[in-house]
Write a protein that holds these residues in place. Sequence first.
Motif, mmCIF file in Angstrom:
data_model
loop_
_atom_site.group_PDB
_atom_site.id
_atom_site.type_symbol
_atom_site.label_atom_id
_atom_site.label_comp_id
_atom_site.label_asym_id
_atom_site.label_seq_id
_atom_site.Cartn_x
_atom_site.Cartn_y
_atom_site.Cartn_z
ATOM 1 N N VAL A 299 28.009 14.338 34.752
ATOM 2 C CA VAL A 299 29.158 13.443 34.597
ATOM 3 C C VAL A 299 29.977 13.400 35.882
ATOM 4 O O VAL A 299 30.027 14.375 36.640
ATOM 5 C CB VAL A 299 30.077 13.869 33.427
ATOM 6 C CG1 VAL A 299 29.382 13.698 32.096
ATOM 7 C CG2 VAL A 299 30.579 15.289 33.605
ATOM 8 N N ASN A 300 30.627 12.267 36.098
ATOM 9 C CA ASN A 300 31.527 12.101 37.227
ATOM 10 C C ASN A 300 32.945 12.371 36.735
ATOM 11 O O ASN A 300 33.429 11.703 35.828
ATOM 12 C CB ASN A 300 31.415 10.670 37.767
ATOM 13 C CG ASN A 300 32.362 10.416 38.916
ATOM 14 O OD1 ASN A 300 32.803 11.347 39.594
ATOM 15 N ND2 ASN A 300 32.678 9.147 39.146
ATOM 16 N N SER B 161 25.051 8.022 25.066
ATOM 17 C CA SER B 161 24.885 9.220 25.889
ATOM 18 C C SER B 161 26.007 9.302 26.919
ATOM 19 O O SER B 161 26.200 8.385 27.718
ATOM 20 C CB SER B 161 23.533 9.184 26.596
ATOM 21 O OG SER B 161 23.385 10.297 27.449
ATOM 22 N N THR B 162 26.768 10.401 26.885
ATOM 23 C CA THR B 162 27.873 10.573 27.826
ATOM 24 C C THR B 162 27.539 11.546 28.943
ATOM 25 O O THR B 162 28.203 11.544 29.981
ATOM 26 C CB THR B 162 29.125 11.101 27.091
ATOM 27 O OG1 THR B 162 28.826 12.391 26.529
ATOM 28 C CG2 THR B 162 29.562 10.137 25.996
ATOM 29 N N GLU C 34 32.991 6.896 34.462
ATOM 30 C CA GLU C 34 31.773 6.177 34.075
ATOM 31 C C GLU C 34 31.622 6.038 32.560
ATOM 32 O O GLU C 34 30.627 5.518 32.066
ATOM 33 C CB GLU C 34 30.555 6.888 34.660
ATOM 34 C CG GLU C 34 30.540 6.854 36.197
ATOM 35 C CD GLU C 34 29.413 7.664 36.795
ATOM 36 O OE1 GLU C 34 28.678 8.330 36.027
ATOM 37 O OE2 GLU C 34 29.264 7.645 38.036
ATOM 38 N N ILE C 35 32.622 6.524 31.805
ATOM 39 C CA ILE C 35 32.571 6.431 30.341
ATOM 40 C C ILE C 35 33.643 5.457 29.857
ATOM 41 O O ILE C 35 34.823 5.625 30.139
ATOM 42 C CB ILE C 35 32.778 7.804 29.685
ATOM 43 C CG1 ILE C 35 31.690 8.783 30.122
ATOM 44 C CG2 ILE C 35 32.791 7.675 28.156
ATOM 45 C CD1 ILE C 35 31.878 10.202 29.599
ATOM 46 N N THR C 36 33.202 4.450 29.128
ATOM 47 C CA THR C 36 34.119 3.476 28.541
ATOM 48 C C THR C 36 33.799 3.332 27.056
ATOM 49 O O THR C 36 32.650 3.042 26.692
ATOM 50 C CB THR C 36 33.992 2.105 29.223
ATOM 51 O OG1 THR C 36 34.268 2.242 30.619
ATOM 52 C CG2 THR C 36 34.986 1.109 28.610
ATOM 53 N N LEU C 37 34.781 3.571 26.221
ATOM 54 C CA LEU C 37 34.580 3.443 24.777
ATOM 55 C C LEU C 37 34.670 1.971 24.388
ATOM 56 O O LEU C 37 35.531 1.229 24.873
ATOM 57 C CB LEU C 37 35.617 4.265 24.023
ATOM 58 C CG LEU C 37 35.551 5.769 24.281
ATOM 59 C CD1 LEU C 37 36.707 6.495 23.610
ATOM 60 C CD2 LEU C 37 34.230 6.343 23.789
#
Length: 415
Positions: free
Chosen positions: A180-181, A281-282, A337-340
């Motif tokens: 993850v970033n 996938s996170t 880089e994670i957007t819900l």
Amino acid sequence: MSKKVIIIGGGIIGLCSAYYLQKDGHQVTVIDQSNMDAGASYVNAGYLSPSHIIPLSAPGVMIKGLKWMFNSASPLYIKPRMEADFLKWTYAFNKSCSSNHVKKAIPAIKDLAVLSQELYKDIREQEHFTSQYRKDGILMLCQTEKALKEALKTAGLASEEGLEVNEVTLADLKRLEPNVNLNVIGGTHYKCDAHTTPNEFMSEMKAYLKLKGVVFYANEKVEDIEVKNHKISALITKTHTFTADEFVLAAGSWSALLSKKLGIHLLLQAGKGYRINTTSSTGIKLPAILTESKVAVTPMNGFTRFGGTMEIAGINSKINKNRIDAIANAVTKYYPEITLTETEKEDAASGLRPVTPDGLAYIGKSSKCSNLIIATGHAMMGWSMGTGTGKLVSELISDKKLSLDIHVFSPDRRF
């Protein structure tokens, strides 16, 4: 001697109380006004976290609450209300926001959380539960120097209590979270903490208890309580009259409403929390607290959960979109880089956590009712303290030596 025991409340505290009571040979019945498949025991972050040693009522919290009072997206939102119970609670909460109180509360919180983590693991092993249990620790992620400084101060207090914690740099975080970033400057890693998937454990526990003869009454709301000579003689619902030797009040945020029928005035407010799940996938391996935003992140079985906020606004199940958006925005702020998705946000759920003015649960007997054990008020630590509280409840009813000194949790304490 075997006793007939009725537990009001089928959340984590009620089920763990039932578990240890039936182990001690008692006849147990659990009554709950819901279907026992939703609420705080199902939407929480799943943490078994001795690291959470600082009570909600800490120095500076009331000032923050006042600043955030008119911001419905803030991590702590206290809705102003001209209600006697709320005003009394607020006054007592403000009194408790002191360094002396925190110093007294830390060992009590730590001891109960450590005991509970050990018991949780024991239950899984003894009863062959397959629900998730991972002791990977929890990260406290910070974006600002101010937050990092405070996190390190808390880590120092935790270390003094014997908890395993260390500072983590960006290089450490890259090793711990290689997929993850992270948009942070550093943090701390509490290796003493574990995490779970709550609905798995709750399902296994209910199935186990039913197999062992514990009787459940779902969708059964207690309408009245009959009392004779300072003892409960009966619980009245719309369809049943229940009698028993001993009673356990573990009804979470509703406990104060029921205790009034006994002349016991528990200072207790419902603190609403929210969760958003994603099955995408996170890449997240470790649970984390996004420190400035007060958002919890948990990689559970088959999904990742993001949750948080403390909304003191009475007993209600309304979903505040502003608070859901605040959680989602915080996730992207820390994990760029994670957007819900909108669908995931629309599927958000909430739960009500019972909050005492001093951040310490109510565990024990009240002088006003000789056959009642009160077990509620754990706030955000209900999951972390569930098994330990259940064991203490059974020890009280079974007249056993207590696993912990519980005087600080007395329901009769003054604020």
